[in-house]
Scaffold this motif. Structure first.
Motif, PDB file in Angstrom:
ATOM      1  N   ASN A  24      63.194 -50.285 -92.969  1.00 41.81           N
ATOM      2  CA  ASN A  24      64.428 -50.380 -92.193  1.00 41.81           C
ATOM      3  C   ASN A  24      64.485 -49.291 -91.129  1.00 41.81           C
ATOM      4  O   ASN A  24      64.874 -49.544 -89.980  1.00 41.81           O
ATOM      5  CB  ASN A  24      65.632 -50.273 -93.120  1.00 41.81           C
ATOM      6  CG  ASN A  24      66.938 -50.582 -92.415  1.00 41.81           C
ATOM      7  OD1 ASN A  24      67.076 -51.606 -91.743  1.00 41.81           O
ATOM      8  ND2 ASN A  24      67.905 -49.689 -92.546  1.00 41.81           N
ATOM      9  N   ASP A  25      64.091 -48.052 -91.497  1.00 43.52           N
ATOM     10  CA  ASP A  25      64.051 -46.951 -90.525  1.00 43.52           C
ATOM     11  C   ASP A  25      63.156 -47.316 -89.346  1.00 43.52           C
ATOM     12  O   ASP A  25      63.508 -47.090 -88.182  1.00 43.52           O
ATOM     13  CB  ASP A  25      63.492 -45.676 -91.172  1.00 43.52           C
ATOM     14  CG  ASP A  25      64.425 -45.077 -92.201  1.00 43.52           C
ATOM     15  OD1 ASP A  25      65.620 -45.424 -92.207  1.00 43.52           O
ATOM     16  OD2 ASP A  25      63.945 -44.262 -93.016  1.00 43.52           O
ATOM     17  N   ILE A  26      61.992 -47.864 -89.659  1.00 39.34           N
ATOM     18  CA  ILE A  26      61.009 -48.202 -88.623  1.00 39.34           C
ATOM     19  C   ILE A  26      61.551 -49.279 -87.693  1.00 39.34           C
ATOM     20  O   ILE A  26      61.430 -49.178 -86.466  1.00 39.34           O
ATOM     21  CB  ILE A  26      59.688 -48.646 -89.271  1.00 39.34           C
ATOM     22  CG1 ILE A  26      59.026 -47.443 -89.951  1.00 39.34           C
ATOM     23  CG2 ILE A  26      58.746 -49.260 -88.230  1.00 39.34           C
ATOM     24  CD1 ILE A  26      57.820 -47.788 -90.791  1.00 39.34           C
ATOM     25  N   ASN A  27      62.183 -50.305 -88.261  1.00 39.81           N
ATOM     26  CA  ASN A  27      62.741 -51.385 -87.434  1.00 39.81           C
ATOM     27  C   ASN A  27      63.856 -50.870 -86.528  1.00 39.81           C
ATOM     28  O   ASN A  27      63.945 -51.245 -85.354  1.00 39.81           O
ATOM     29  CB  ASN A  27      63.269 -52.513 -88.318  1.00 39.81           C
ATOM     30  CG  ASN A  27      62.151 -53.290 -88.996  1.00 39.81           C
ATOM     31  OD1 ASN A  27      61.025 -53.310 -88.506  1.00 39.81           O
ATOM     32  ND2 ASN A  27      62.454 -53.931 -90.112  1.00 39.81           N
ATOM     33  N   ILE A  28      64.714 -50.004 -87.056  1.00 37.77           N
ATOM     34  CA  ILE A  28      65.792 -49.420 -86.252  1.00 37.77           C
ATOM     35  C   ILE A  28      65.203 -48.581 -85.120  1.00 37.77           C
ATOM     36  O   ILE A  28      65.630 -48.684 -83.961  1.00 37.77           O
ATOM     37  CB  ILE A  28      66.715 -48.551 -87.129  1.00 37.77           C
ATOM     38  CG1 ILE A  28      67.508 -49.428 -88.099  1.00 37.77           C
ATOM     39  CG2 ILE A  28      67.681 -47.740 -86.255  1.00 37.77           C
ATOM     40  CD1 ILE A  28      68.282 -48.629 -89.135  1.00 37.77           C
ATOM     41  N   PHE A  29      64.212 -47.757 -85.457  1.00 35.23           N
ATOM     42  CA  PHE A  29      63.595 -46.897 -84.448  1.00 35.23           C
ATOM     43  C   PHE A  29      62.988 -47.722 -83.319  1.00 35.23           C
ATOM     44  O   PHE A  29      63.177 -47.412 -82.134  1.00 35.23           O
ATOM     45  CB  PHE A  29      62.514 -46.027 -85.096  1.00 35.23           C
ATOM     46  CG  PHE A  29      61.805 -45.131 -84.132  1.00 35.23           C
ATOM     47  CD1 PHE A  29      62.385 -43.935 -83.730  1.00 35.23           C
ATOM     48  CD2 PHE A  29      60.569 -45.478 -83.603  1.00 35.23           C
ATOM     49  CE1 PHE A  29      61.745 -43.104 -82.830  1.00 35.23           C
ATOM     50  CE2 PHE A  29      59.922 -44.656 -82.703  1.00 35.23           C
ATOM     51  CZ  PHE A  29      60.504 -43.466 -82.313  1.00 35.23           C
ATOM     52  N   GLN A 187      68.984 -37.795 -87.818  1.00 34.15           N
ATOM     53  CA  GLN A 187      68.053 -36.666 -87.798  1.00 34.15           C
ATOM     54  C   GLN A 187      66.615 -37.139 -87.957  1.00 34.15           C
ATOM     55  O   GLN A 187      65.711 -36.667 -87.259  1.00 34.15           O
ATOM     56  CB  GLN A 187      68.414 -35.670 -88.904  1.00 34.15           C
ATOM     57  CG  GLN A 187      69.722 -34.926 -88.659  1.00 34.15           C
ATOM     58  CD  GLN A 187      70.021 -33.920 -89.743  1.00 34.15           C
ATOM     59  OE1 GLN A 187      69.149 -33.157 -90.147  1.00 34.15           O
ATOM     60  NE2 GLN A 187      71.247 -33.920 -90.233  1.00 34.15           N
ATOM     61  N   ARG A 188      66.381 -38.082 -88.871  1.00 35.60           N
ATOM     62  CA  ARG A 188      65.024 -38.592 -89.064  1.00 35.60           C
ATOM     63  C   ARG A 188      64.521 -39.280 -87.802  1.00 35.60           C
ATOM     64  O   ARG A 188      63.366 -39.107 -87.399  1.00 35.60           O
ATOM     65  CB  ARG A 188      64.971 -39.578 -90.247  1.00 35.60           C
ATOM     66  CG  ARG A 188      65.108 -38.929 -91.587  1.00 35.60           C
ATOM     67  CD  ARG A 188      64.523 -39.781 -92.690  1.00 35.60           C
ATOM     68  NE  ARG A 188      65.131 -41.097 -92.811  1.00 35.60           N
ATOM     69  CZ  ARG A 188      66.275 -41.343 -93.436  1.00 35.60           C
ATOM     70  NH1 ARG A 188      66.959 -40.340 -93.976  1.00 35.60           N
ATOM     71  NH2 ARG A 188      66.747 -42.563 -93.535  1.00 35.60           N
ATOM     72  N   LEU A 189      65.386 -40.069 -87.155  1.00 29.77           N
ATOM     73  CA  LEU A 189      64.976 -40.802 -85.959  1.00 29.77           C
ATOM     74  C   LEU A 189      64.711 -39.843 -84.794  1.00 29.77           C
ATOM     75  O   LEU A 189      63.802 -40.056 -83.985  1.00 29.77           O
ATOM     76  CB  LEU A 189      66.029 -41.833 -85.582  1.00 29.77           C
ATOM     77  CG  LEU A 189      66.259 -42.945 -86.616  1.00 29.77           C
ATOM     78  CD1 LEU A 189      67.396 -43.854 -86.175  1.00 29.77           C
ATOM     79  CD2 LEU A 189      64.990 -43.753 -86.846  1.00 29.77           C
ATOM     80  N   ILE A 190      65.497 -38.771 -84.701  1.00 23.56           N
ATOM     81  CA  ILE A 190      65.285 -37.772 -83.655  1.00 23.56           C
ATOM     82  C   ILE A 190      63.970 -37.031 -83.899  1.00 23.56           C
ATOM     83  O   ILE A 190      63.181 -36.804 -82.976  1.00 23.56           O
ATOM     84  CB  ILE A 190      66.474 -36.793 -83.587  1.00 23.56           C
ATOM     85  CG1 ILE A 190      67.716 -37.514 -83.044  1.00 23.56           C
ATOM     86  CG2 ILE A 190      66.136 -35.589 -82.696  1.00 23.56           C
ATOM     87  CD1 ILE A 190      69.000 -36.711 -83.179  1.00 23.56           C
ATOM     88  N   ARG A 191      63.722 -36.632 -85.150  1.00 24.61           N
ATOM     89  CA  ARG A 191      62.443 -35.986 -85.460  1.00 24.61           C
ATOM     90  C   ARG A 191      61.276 -36.919 -85.137  1.00 24.61           C
ATOM     91  O   ARG A 191      60.229 -36.484 -84.657  1.00 24.61           O
ATOM     92  CB  ARG A 191      62.384 -35.571 -86.936  1.00 24.61           C
ATOM     93  CG  ARG A 191      63.117 -34.293 -87.267  1.00 24.61           C
ATOM     94  CD  ARG A 191      62.719 -33.743 -88.613  1.00 24.61           C
ATOM     95  NE  ARG A 191      63.162 -34.578 -89.707  1.00 24.61           N
ATOM     96  CZ  ARG A 191      64.341 -34.452 -90.314  1.00 24.61           C
ATOM     97  NH1 ARG A 191      65.205 -33.526 -89.908  1.00 24.61           N
ATOM     98  NH2 ARG A 191      64.671 -35.243 -91.310  1.00 24.61           N
ATOM     99  N   LEU A 192      61.487 -38.206 -85.397  1.00 26.34           N
ATOM    100  CA  LEU A 192      60.423 -39.172 -85.198  1.00 26.34           C
ATOM    101  C   LEU A 192      60.071 -39.334 -83.725  1.00 26.34           C
ATOM    102  O   LEU A 192      58.895 -39.328 -83.355  1.00 26.34           O
ATOM    103  CB  LEU A 192      60.835 -40.523 -85.794  1.00 26.34           C
ATOM    104  CG  LEU A 192      59.800 -41.645 -85.770  1.00 26.34           C
ATOM    105  CD1 LEU A 192      58.501 -41.186 -86.422  1.00 26.34           C
ATOM    106  CD2 LEU A 192      60.360 -42.875 -86.492  1.00 26.34           C
TER     107      LEU A 192
END
Length: 217
Positions: A24-29, A187-192
């Motif tokens: 889900n994180d990957i799809n959102i990113f 925060q995870r998406l910004i770090r990514l």
């Protein structure tokens, strides 16, 4: 008068609350970073600053504007481990214009008091970003004004698209919903997006293949 704020990349250390990326994180990113700001097309490539982000401010910002700008830059610095430097020598890649209400209304051909800001990506002929421009009217006040600054700076990292999941956050297309802190997912998406492995121009296919292998973010 203008001031340039420079965020330099020194890598992407994972120091706090890092967790494995979910599907889900990957799809959102991917939705947030490869959907064009000008189109709903999902065929775009990753847009990010491989050499850091440099901000120049124009107009007559208020004291609260500087406080919010300092806060969002400090928050990004904390999240991704970057150094923030003030300089007047470097070429900026984000311009923020704080505008008189009448000048703002004339530029964008509107009559009402705005409850939003305008953000644009300007490109070279080669289609690569040259800089991002954020226009903020002095009629914009309160949390809407803070949201325009925080959302504008955050999205300028490369979050050019939209995601229904992230609708009311600093990462989404609308800049009128204010939150003073980044959520754990933000925060995870910004770090990514600041991860050294991800490069300007990567395709959706390349991202889908690469992201699951990055480990904790």
């Amino acid at each position: 008068m203008c001031i340039i704020l420079i965020i330099l990349i020194w890598g992407t250390p994972c120091e706090v609350e890092c967790v494995p990326l979910s599907k889900n994180d990957i799809n959102i990113f991917i939705d947030l970073t490869t959907t064009s700001i000008k189109s709903s097309s999902k065929k775009g490539n990753l847009e990010k600053w491989d050499d850091g982000m440099r901000i120049r401010v124009f107009g007559t910002p208020k004291t609260g504007d500087w406080l919010e700008l300092d806060k969002v830059i400090n928050d990004i610095n904390t999240v991704v481990g970057r150094n923030v430097v003030i300089s007047d020598q470097q070429k900026p890649n984000m311009l923020i214009f704080f505008m008189e209400p009448e000048a703002f209304k004339e530029k964008f051909k509107i009559r009402q008091i705005p409850t939003w800001a305008y953000m644009f990506y300007t490109r070279y002929d080669t289609k690569k970003k040259e800089y991002v421009i954020l226009y903020v009217s002095d009629d914009l006040i309160g949390d809407n004004r803070k949201a325009a600054i925080r959302g504008g700076v955050t999205r300028a990292l490369g979050f050019t698209g939209a995601s229904k999941v992230m609708k009311y956050t600093s990462l989404n297309e609308r800049l009128s919903v204010y939150s003073p802190e980044y959520s754990e997912l933000e925060q995870r998406l910004i770090r990514l997006i600041c991860h050294d492995t991800l490069k300007e121009g990567m395709t959706r296919k390349e991202l889908k293949e690469l992201l699951p292998a990055l480990g904790d973010i």
